[in-house]
Design a protein around this motif. Structure first.
Motif, PDB file in Angstrom:
ATOM      1  N   HIS A 230       0.821  -1.205   0.000  1.00  0.00           N
ATOM      2  CA  HIS A 230       0.000   0.000   0.000  1.00  0.00           C
ATOM      3  C   HIS A 230       0.857   1.256   0.000  1.00  0.00           C
ATOM      4  O   HIS A 230       0.428   2.298  -0.500  1.00  0.00           O
ATOM      5  N   MET A 231       2.049   1.185   0.546  1.00  0.00           N
ATOM      6  CA  MET A 231       2.894   2.363   0.654  1.00  0.00           C
ATOM      7  C   MET A 231       3.501   2.769  -0.682  1.00  0.00           C
ATOM      8  O   MET A 231       3.731   3.957  -0.925  1.00  0.00           O
ATOM      9  N   VAL A 232       3.783   1.814  -1.545  1.00  0.00           N
ATOM     10  CA  VAL A 232       4.470   2.115  -2.800  1.00  0.00           C
ATOM     11  C   VAL A 232       3.451   2.492  -3.877  1.00  0.00           C
ATOM     12  O   VAL A 232       2.246   2.291  -3.727  1.00  0.00           O
ATOM     13  N   ASP A 233       3.961   3.038  -4.987  1.00  0.00           N
ATOM     14  CA  ASP A 233       3.104   3.447  -6.102  1.00  0.00           C
ATOM     15  C   ASP A 233       2.888   2.323  -7.104  1.00  0.00           C
ATOM     16  O   ASP A 233       1.830   2.245  -7.728  1.00  0.00           O
ATOM     17  N   VAL A 234       3.885   1.480  -7.290  1.00  0.00           N
ATOM     18  CA  VAL A 234       3.820   0.417  -8.288  1.00  0.00           C
ATOM     19  C   VAL A 234       4.286  -0.884  -7.642  1.00  0.00           C
ATOM     20  O   VAL A 234       5.315  -0.900  -6.947  1.00  0.00           O
TER      21      VAL A 234
END
Length: 459
Positions: A230-234
């Motif tokens: 959930h923290m990352v974009d991809v």
């Protein structure tokens, strides 16, 4: 934790007493003391309503320049990302051990560095000399990559803070990083979450692209807390079998592009090479069709890929228990499709073993593959090949109806590009793909029984 003290406040003069009494000792008023709920110790220590610095809001329609995607120099990698790297984005890449994650990122870093941009590769699993040895084997020894071997996030951020922000920062892997402010060994939930948060904060503030390699568990999911995804974009997954030459880079989450977009690579002696037309990988090169083989135009993101579905039917003696084996497709969906063929079409699979395979190690999750699987099963049962240069796609319902699927024109265009001139599916009755419009003549094909009539109608 200390017990909070009780307070009684006079509603007339505001004086405070620590026990209730009928008359206020200060103003001599009667029945004006009211108990006030005290603030808890936690609320007193964690009151965030003041003491901070104001933040600046940006209107959604503000005329400010938007981030420009940066190419990695690898077209298949850019395709899986949605068109290139977005500055300030955080990318998490997972995959089985030995699948080629480090090789892919080392090649991407070399391509970015050769384009004149700064690329930093930090390995927590290998020494710098070992990475250089691998780079020499891949022909990347002359690439100006800034290489380091470190596991302390404090040391990494301190070093990066004293230099210009790179265009690409690779952390291999996040499970080996640790922070001296968090208790626990590297790889624990608290360490992974805390280290990833600090690295992502640096990427957002500096504008560099952060790529973190993630370990996977035995069931294929990325190790560590789920909140990491959930923290990352991809979130990307590098898939493939070690016994097969080809690898598929799949985007599972992408805030800046299409989900389920794929890039296809081939593992060779000099590293990973891009495969521009993956459809040719999963199709057989034989000239004449064989029984039990059907071609399905799958759709991965915005890219159509033609794959071959193979079926084999083996008749058994009465009383033997038949076997159902599936490779590359859902076994539960195969059982449902066999039930539909038996119930709606009058075909008998109960006394035969059924083997189904998706050629090339490809895995299908598209419901449009139902009709192609049914065509392969019926062809294998009748021991008759399907029409030459034909593709099959459509979702099969429990009533035997063939339902329409998304992006049919896109599937047809890709099929026509590879020389297929017939298509069977919802509202497609042997449609010609080589007509002037490229879509051909559409006649209704409502029931699955129409498929059986075409294949075994002569029996």
């Amino acid at each position: 934790m200390a017990k909070p003290k009780r307070r009684f406040v006079c509603q007339a003069c505001g004086s405070v007493a620590h026990r209730w009494q009928g008359q206020c000792a200060d103003c001599a008023e009667w029945n004006t003391l009211v108990e006030e709920a005290p603030a808890t110790v936690f609320a007193a220590k964690h009151d965030l309503s003041g003491g901070g610095r104001p933040i600046a809001f940006t209107p959604l329609d503000a005329e400010t320049p938007l981030p420009v995607r940066q190419p990695t120099g690898m077209a298949e990698f850019d395709r899986a990302l949605g068109g290139g790297m977005v500055p300030g984005s955080a990318i998490l890449m997972g995959g089985d051990p030995g699948i080629g994650k480090s090789t892919l990122l080392l090649q991407a870093s070399a391509s970015v560095a050769r384009a004149g941009k700064a690329a930093v590769y930090i390995s927590g699993e290998e020494a710098a000399g070992q990475v250089r040895l691998r780079a020499g084997r891949l022909g990347l020894a002359d690439a100006p990559i800034q290489l380091a071997s470190a596991t302390s996030v404090r040391d990494i951020l301190t070093t990066l803070g004293g230099m210009d922000a790179p265009a690409l920062l690779v952390i291999d892997s996040i499970q080996t990083m640790h922070s001296d402010q968090i208790e626990g060994a590297p790889g624990t939930v608290s360490q992974v979450r805390g280290c990833a948060l600090e690295l992502i904060r640096y990427a957002k503030e500096s504008g560099c692209v952060l790529v973190m390699v993630g370990h996977v568990t035995k069931d294929g999911t990325i190790a560590g807390p789920r909140v990491l995804e959930h923290m990352v974009d991809v979130v990307m997954s590098f898939e493939g079998e070690r016994s097969h030459q080809y690898r598929v880079l799949r985007a599972l989450k992408n805030r800046f592009g299409a989900v389920d977009e794929i890039g296809v690579f081939a593992m060779e002696g000099a590293g990973l090479t891009e495969v521009a037309n993956p459809s040719t990988l999963f199709l057989s090169s034989r000239d004449e069709p064989v029984a039990g083989s059907a071609v399905f135009p799958a759709l991965e993101g915005t890219r159509p890929v033609l794959v071959e579905i193979q079926a084999l039917i083996v008749r058994l003696q009465s009383g033997a228990t038949p076997r159902r084996a599936v490779v590359g497709w859902d076994s539960g969906r195969l059982a449902m499709l066999l039930a539909v063929l038996e119930s709606r079409c009058g075909l008998n699979f109960s006394s035969a073993e059924v083997y189904l395979n998706v050629a090339g190690g490809y895995r299908l999750s598209d419901p449009a593959a139902d009709l192609a699987v049914a065509a392969a099963l019926v062809s294998a049962l009748a021991d008759k090949p399907l029409p030459k240069q034909s593709v099959w796609f459509g979702e099969v319902s429990l009533s035997g109806e063939i339902r329409s699927v998304a992006h049919a024109p896109l599937r047809l265009r890709e099929s026509a590009k590879l020389g297929f001139d017939k298509a069977f599916g919802p509202s497609l009755n042997s449609a010609s793909l080589s007509s002037e419009q490229g879509t051909g003549r559409y006649d209704p094909l409502d029931l699955l029984i129409g498929l059986v009539d075409r294949v075994v109608g002569a029996d």
